[in-house]
Write a protein that holds these residues in place. Structure first.
Motif, PDB file in Angstrom:
ATOM      1  N   LYS A  49      40.635  29.227  38.220  1.00 19.38           N
ATOM      2  CA  LYS A  49      41.951  29.479  37.353  1.00 19.38           C
ATOM      3  C   LYS A  49      42.248  30.878  36.897  1.00 19.38           C
ATOM      4  CE  LYS A  49      43.483  25.070  36.908  1.00 19.38           C
ATOM      5  NZ  LYS A  49      42.513  23.918  36.665  1.00 19.38           N
ATOM      6  N   ARG A  50      41.127  31.834  37.094  1.00 17.46           N
ATOM      7  CA  ARG A  50      41.290  33.164  36.606  1.00 17.46           C
ATOM      8  C   ARG A  50      41.959  33.941  37.697  1.00 17.46           C
ATOM      9  NH1 ARG A  50      35.645  35.623  34.954  1.00 17.46           N
ATOM     10  NH2 ARG A  50      34.709  33.608  33.653  1.00 17.46           N
ATOM     11  N   PRO A  51      42.786  34.805  37.149  1.00 21.06           N
ATOM     12  CA  PRO A  51      43.806  35.551  37.899  1.00 21.06           C
ATOM     13  C   PRO A  51      42.957  36.237  39.003  1.00 21.06           C
ATOM     14  CG  PRO A  51      44.092  36.385  35.566  1.00 21.06           C
ATOM     15  CD  PRO A  51      42.764  35.216  35.441  1.00 21.06           C
ATOM     16  N   GLY A  52      43.799  36.462  39.968  1.00 22.09           N
ATOM     17  CA  GLY A  52      42.933  36.981  41.329  1.00 22.09           C
ATOM     18  C   GLY A  52      42.822  38.421  40.823  1.00 22.09           C
ATOM     19  N   LEU A  53      43.495  39.292  40.172  1.00 20.21           N
ATOM     20  CA  LEU A  53      43.328  40.529  39.770  1.00 20.21           C
ATOM     21  C   LEU A  53      42.145  40.838  39.020  1.00 20.21           C
ATOM     22  CD1 LEU A  53      46.577  42.090  38.904  1.00 20.21           C
ATOM     23  CD2 LEU A  53      45.169  42.488  41.152  1.00 20.21           C
ATOM     24  N   SER A  54      41.421  39.605  38.501  1.00 22.94           N
ATOM     25  CA  SER A  54      40.098  39.851  37.635  1.00 22.94           C
ATOM     26  C   SER A  54      39.136  39.959  38.434  1.00 22.94           C
ATOM     27  CB  SER A  54      40.024  38.427  36.763  1.00 22.94           C
ATOM     28  OG  SER A  54      39.880  37.340  37.593  1.00 22.94           O
ATOM     29  N   LEU A  55      39.185  39.745  39.842  1.00 25.00           N
ATOM     30  CA  LEU A  55      38.151  39.772  40.599  1.00 25.00           C
ATOM     31  C   LEU A  55      37.696  41.399  41.154  1.00 25.00           C
ATOM     32  CD1 LEU A  55      38.593  37.069  43.137  1.00 25.00           C
ATOM     33  CD2 LEU A  55      37.072  37.133  41.282  1.00 25.00           C
ATOM     34  N   SER A  56      36.553  41.701  41.488  1.00 19.73           N
ATOM     35  CA  SER A  56      36.065  43.091  42.003  1.00 19.73           C
ATOM     36  C   SER A  56      37.098  43.357  43.148  1.00 19.73           C
ATOM     37  CB  SER A  56      34.865  43.227  42.106  1.00 19.73           C
ATOM     38  OG  SER A  56      34.557  42.696  43.236  1.00 19.73           O
ATOM     39  N   GLY A  57      36.995  44.707  43.597  1.00 22.68           N
ATOM     40  CA  GLY A  57      37.849  44.997  44.857  1.00 22.68           C
ATOM     41  C   GLY A  57      37.263  44.276  46.104  1.00 22.68           C
ATOM     42  N   GLY A  58      36.162  44.282  46.173  1.00 18.60           N
ATOM     43  CA  GLY A  58      35.658  43.767  47.646  1.00 18.60           C
ATOM     44  C   GLY A  58      36.059  42.029  47.454  1.00 18.60           C
ATOM     45  N   GLN A  59      35.792  41.616  46.214  1.00 19.19           N
ATOM     46  CA  GLN A  59      36.069  40.066  46.122  1.00 19.19           C
ATOM     47  C   GLN A  59      37.808  39.865  46.357  1.00 19.19           C
ATOM     48  OE1 GLN A  59      34.517  39.481  42.107  1.00 19.19           O
ATOM     49  NE2 GLN A  59      32.821  38.229  42.934  1.00 19.19           N
ATOM     50  N   GLN A  60      38.387  40.964  45.653  1.00 24.41           N
ATOM     51  CA  GLN A  60      39.833  40.729  46.034  1.00 24.41           C
ATOM     52  C   GLN A  60      40.007  40.870  47.473  1.00 24.41           C
ATOM     53  OE1 GLN A  60      42.328  43.433  43.846  1.00 24.41           O
ATOM     54  NE2 GLN A  60      41.367  43.051  41.959  1.00 24.41           N
ATOM     55  N   GLN A  61      39.475  41.638  48.433  1.00 24.85           N
ATOM     56  CA  GLN A  61      39.836  41.695  49.770  1.00 24.85           C
ATOM     57  C   GLN A  61      39.506  40.448  50.466  1.00 24.85           C
ATOM     58  OE1 GLN A  61      41.881  43.070  51.351  1.00 24.85           O
ATOM     59  NE2 GLN A  61      41.274  44.940  52.153  1.00 24.85           N
ATOM     60  N   ARG A  62      38.216  39.732  49.932  1.00 27.85           N
ATOM     61  CA  ARG A  62      38.102  38.676  50.504  1.00 27.85           C
ATOM     62  C   ARG A  62      38.931  37.522  50.069  1.00 27.85           C
ATOM     63  NH1 ARG A  62      32.220  37.741  48.850  1.00 27.85           N
ATOM     64  NH2 ARG A  62      32.520  39.613  47.763  1.00 27.85           N
ATOM     65  N   LEU A  63      39.484  37.770  49.021  1.00 30.10           N
ATOM     66  CA  LEU A  63      40.379  36.585  48.483  1.00 30.10           C
ATOM     67  C   LEU A  63      41.740  36.834  49.469  1.00 30.10           C
ATOM     68  CD1 LEU A  63      41.530  34.540  46.754  1.00 30.10           C
ATOM     69  CD2 LEU A  63      42.231  36.125  44.946  1.00 30.10           C
ATOM     70  N   CYS A  64      42.053  38.003  49.727  1.00 32.02           N
ATOM     71  CA  CYS A  64      43.099  38.211  50.706  1.00 32.02           C
ATOM     72  C   CYS A  64      42.791  37.498  52.140  1.00 32.02           C
ATOM     73  CB  CYS A  64      43.605  39.420  50.889  1.00 32.02           C
ATOM     74  SG  CYS A  64      44.180  40.169  49.274  1.00 32.02           S
ATOM     75  N   ILE A  65      41.727  37.550  52.373  1.00 32.08           N
ATOM     76  CA  ILE A  65      41.062  36.984  53.869  1.00 32.08           C
ATOM     77  C   ILE A  65      41.113  35.539  53.513  1.00 32.08           C
ATOM     78  CG2 ILE A  65      39.194  36.838  55.447  1.00 32.08           C
ATOM     79  CD1 ILE A  65      38.623  39.666  54.852  1.00 32.08           C
ATOM     80  N   ALA A  66      40.768  34.857  52.640  1.00 31.14           N
ATOM     81  CA  ALA A  66      40.960  33.534  52.363  1.00 31.14           C
ATOM     82  C   ALA A  66      42.379  33.360  52.438  1.00 31.14           C
ATOM     83  CB  ALA A  66      40.297  33.273  51.119  1.00 31.14           C
TER      84      ALA A  66
END
Lengths: 307, 264
Positions: B155-172
């Protein structure tokens, strides 16, 4: 020795320059201070006269009544009659201006070609430059008669016509600030949405608008603030009857219109009637100040990029 | 699947997933691509390398018709997906992009959405209902090797993740649409080495399930993750071959100079 001379003259030059600089700095400070002092002066007078007013009229009479008749023999000081008039006309104006302004902003930032943009943007600015007294006539002599054909029982002076025309007046602010907000959405987000198979409309409604929510909110609040403080249109077209009503078809009196009414009349200074305009002015000031602070807060969020 | 295995069936290019034929692309009057003909082998990782401005990003943006999103651009030539011309008049680019997903240089999760909503963004953008989509979310995040890190904070904002996690979120987010091809435009260039290593690991796992095309500045990365490598120079395809061949025994001098770091 030559060198010494050279050095000392340089020091003198420095001193002269710093004196000049200090003078210029003081001048600039004075100019900046003028606006602050003016504000302080206005607020001071408002507070002082309002204080005097509440020495004679109780808070309960002011906020606990819905009749506003301070100029009559039977005096009532129920400010809600004026607040309702202001709220009603402002509500009509924002209901008119927000959808129109937002759609215009979306069109300008996402769809319009350069040529159309270069035509519409200046037209909006012309709209912003029309004197409000002309808007007032426009509301009274054109919009209201048109509305009367559709809405039976619409009074000659009414909140609806004045509100709609006020909406047209604040349309440029809303369109332009919303467009800035939409424009500030990073293209990378739009590309992200396109790459996920989003079409143009879905991208606008699911990604672009939510991301520019703060800016659009600030635009709406600033628009409302302008409408709350607007005077000429409501004086001319909304009538001057302090009805405590939420019916837009009848005449109302806004806080601003009341102040005009008293200021133009022959109310002697220092009397209770005279002091009412400061109490009303103070109320109005608190409203617009709160709205502007709200908008400022939202816009700061936009500038910081924390959406 | 090991690299040795894929060398045996000598021609993995025979039935390519995507194929460009004499592809040219322009930005205004600047020609960014000049007659690129390239076959992208199915279920393999294709790396595209070359110095800045050589047209490698433009090339992959032509593969999902993102090139044309930028005003003033145009293309000539053909690109085929499963031998169907994606620039054909009956093709809707919106539908194409569901089959050919893309990950960008800088992680760009949607700032107003939670982690979960980011994963579902593609489905929602296409107007699909997503009430009952926990499975979709989990599957996509597992595939993107992010699930274990975020399963309790969806439920947390996507932007609260680290850069690398954000990129994997974009892959997901891209994988949630079950694409057949995944285009990656320098996906690690904004990440630190550890985050980059995780993405590389992930690309290894995507091999065999998806056809991956990755643009990269980093030659070691290309050597590590890809099966085949294309070397672009000044908008032209100089050499295209098995990755091992490109890095150990390239045919052309220009390629050798680039991969040994003599320019670029």
């Amino acid at each position: 020795m030559n060198q010494e001379l050279f050095l000392s003259s340089q020091v003198d030059l420095k001193a002269a320059r710093s004196l000049k600089e200090r003078l210029i700095k003081a001048l600039f400070f004075f100019c900046a201070a003028v606006s602050i002092l003016t504000t302080l002066g206005i607020v001071g007078i408002l507070i002082f006269e309002t204080w005097n007013f509440f020495g004679k009229v109780s808070f309960k009479q002011f906020f606990g009544d819905t009749q506003w008749t301070p100029l009559f023999a039977q005096k009532h000081f129920g400010v809600w009659a004026l607040i309702s008039g202001t709220a009603l006309t402002s509500f009509v104006s924002i209901v008119t201006a927000l959808p129109l302004g937002l759609l215009a902003a979306i069109y300008l930032s996402e769809f319009a070609s350069k040529r159309i943009r270069s035509f519409i943007k200046p037209s909006l600015e012309v709209l912003a430059g029309i004197p409000t007294v002309i808007y007032g006539y426009f509301a009274l002599t054109f919009v209201t008669p048109c509305l009367q054909k559709i809405i039976p029982g619409l009074a000659g002076f009414n909140a609806l016509g004045a509100g709609i025309v006020m909406g047209i007046m604040i349309l440029p602010i809303i369109a332009s600030l919303s467009e800035d907000a939409i424009y500030a959405v990073p293209p990378s987000l739009k590309e992200g949405a396109y790459a996920l198979g989003g079409n143009r409309l879905a991208t606008i409604f699911r990604v672009v608008l939510p991301s520019s929510f703060s800016g659009i909110g600030a635009a709406a609040i600033l628009g409302i603030s302008r409408a709350v403080g607007e005077t000429m249109i409501v004086v001319i077209a909304a009538g001057q009857q302090p009805n405590f009503t939420l019916d837009p078809r009848v005449a109302v009196e806004t806080m601003t219109a009341y102040i005009v009414q008293v200021s133009l009349g022959d109310t002697p200074t220092g009397t209770l009637e005279y002091q009412t305009i400061f109490a009303v002015g103070m109320t109005l000031f608190i409203f617009t100040l709160a709205l502007n602070l709200g908008a400022h807060h939202l816009r700061r969020n936009v500038l910081k990029g924390s959406l | 699947m090991l690299k040795q295995d894929i060398k045996k069936p000598k021609n993995i290019f025979r039935s390519p997933k995507m194929r460009s034929d004499n592809l040219k692309a322009w930005f205004g009057s600047h020609e960014a691509l000049n007659e690129i003909s390239l076959s992208i082998p199915t279920f393999h990782v294709t790396a595209i390398i070359g110095p800045s401005g050589c047209g490698k990003s433009t090339f992959i943006r032509c593969l999902n018709r993102m090139h044309e999103v930028v005003p003033g651009t145009r293309i000539q030539g053909n690109v085929y997906l499963d031998e169907v011309d994606i620039y054909g008049s009956s093709i809707n680019p919106v539908n194409l992009r569901k089959r050919v997903g893309m990950v960008f240089q800088k992680p760009n999760p949607f700032p107003t959405m939670s982690i979960r909503d980011n994963v579902l963004a593609g489905l929602r953008l296409q107007g699909m209902k997503t009430y009952d989509s926990d499975e979709v979310v989990e599957k996509a995040l597992v595939r993107a090797a992010l699930w274990d890190e975020v399963k309790d904070i969806l439920k947390r904002p996507g932007l609260s993740l680290s850069g690398g996690q954000q990129q994997r979120l974009c892959i997901a987010r891209a994988l949630a649409l079950e694409p057949e091809v995944l285009l990656m435009d320098e996906p690690c260039s904004a990440l630190d080495p550890i985050a980059s290593a995780k993405i590389e690991e992930l690309i290894h796992e995507l091999r065999g399930k998806y056809t991956v095309v990755i643009v990269t500045h980093n030659m070691q990365q290309a050597a590590r993750v890809s099966d085949v490598t294309a070397f672009f120079y000044m908008g032209k395809l100089v050499e295209f071959d098995y990755t091992e061949k490109i890095f150990t025994n390239p045919k052309y001098k220009k390629t050798e100079e680039y991969v040994t770091g003599r320019f670029g």
